[in-house]
Write a protein that holds these residues in place. Structure first.
Motif, PDB file in Angstrom:
ATOM      1  N   HIS A 198       0.835  -1.208   0.000  1.00 37.31           N
ATOM      2  CA  HIS A 198       0.000   0.000   0.000  1.00 37.31           C
ATOM      3  C   HIS A 198       0.866   1.252   0.000  1.00 37.31           C
ATOM      4  CE1 HIS A 198      -3.407  -2.462   2.045  1.00 37.31           C
ATOM      5  NE2 HIS A 198      -3.715  -2.280   0.772  1.00 37.31           N
ATOM      6  N   ALA A 238       2.836   1.752  -3.362  1.00 37.63           N
ATOM      7  CA  ALA A 238       1.955   2.213  -4.437  1.00 37.63           C
ATOM      8  C   ALA A 238       1.558   3.674  -4.226  1.00 37.63           C
ATOM      9  CB  ALA A 238       0.713   1.323  -4.510  1.00 37.63           C
ATOM     10  N   LYS A 275       4.473   5.985  -5.106  1.00 35.63           N
ATOM     11  CA  LYS A 275       4.613   6.082  -6.560  1.00 35.63           C
ATOM     12  C   LYS A 275       3.528   6.975  -7.154  1.00 35.63           C
ATOM     13  CE  LYS A 275       4.920   3.233 -10.743  1.00 35.63           C
ATOM     14  NZ  LYS A 275       4.913   1.851 -11.282  1.00 35.63           N
TER      15      LYS A 275
END
Length: 230
Positions: free
Chosen positions: A104, A107, A110
């Protein structure tokens, strides 16, 4: 420059963990009470504030989760701890009552398009406060970090992270383990930080959250503020 208030309001019987003192805010004197000194009439209003050092939007001092002799109290912590570069990660897709995993966080970093740097404060935006504040579930139903995901943050060299909930990890063992990761890796965290929707997606900004200078304090309420450049 734009200032964003990230702090919960302190008010009478505001929500807090049941193992912390009740928050009490009430009048001590009011303008209805007139005083006369040397023939001059005046009045003043004051309030009583009674609460623990972990009430409302607050920061934990190392001594709160570290029983090692010499662990820092809130008044001993460097002021630089509370004024850092920051970013906010969008974790609103993580369901309530769910662990926030390393995947989590990776991501979300990013997607944010900015990298976590050493000495940052990392705000973890779940949207939980707006969903649950004022309900019984606010105390128990939040998504939270695990030992592994907190360690991932610590390995980035951060100064602190911030959550909207009353604890950084899910109730029970997870929460104690997250606190001990902070102890072992030398960083801290803020709880009850709100209005993250106003800073998520804004890239990097400055985070300011000065504690009260409580002698021997295990933590302190803070007025958390994001400082955004225009």
């Amino acid at each position: 420059m734009k200032l964003i208030d990230l702090s919960r309001e302190l008010h009478h019987k505001a929500q807090r963990l049941p193992n912390h003192p009740t928050i009490e805010v009430y009048p001590f004197s009011t303008h209805d009470e007139k005083r006369v000194v040397d023939g001059y009439e005046f009045s003043s209003a004051t309030m009583v504030l009674h609460m623990g050092d972990h009430g409302g939007t607050h920061v934990d001092a190392p001594v709160h989760f570290d029983e090692t002799p010499g662990a820092l109290t809130i008044d001993q912590m460097p002021l630089e701890t509370f004024f850092t570069e920051a970013l906010c990660l969008d974790l609103t897709h993580v369901p309530d009552k769910t662990d926030i995993t390393i995947a989590h966080l990776e991501a979300a970093e990013k997607a944010a398009g900015v990298s976590i740097k050493p000495k940052d404060t990392v705000l973890l935006y779940t949207g939980f406060y707006k969903r649950a504040a004022g309900t019984e579930g606010y105390i128990t139903d939040f998504p939270g970090l695990t030992k592994e995901s907190a360690t991932w943050l610590g390995a980035k060299g951060i100064t602190a992270f911030a959550v909207e909930s009353v604890s950084p990890g899910r109730p029970g063992r997870n929460n104690f383990e997250v606190h001990h990761v902070c102890r072992d890796m030398g960083f801290t965290h803020y709880e009850g930080v709100i209005n993250m929707d106003k800073v998520v997606g804004k890239g990097r900004f400055r985070f300011l959250a000065m504690p009260l200078k409580i002698r021997g304090g295990t933590g302190s309420p803070v007025r958390a503020v994001a400082i955004l450049e225009d």
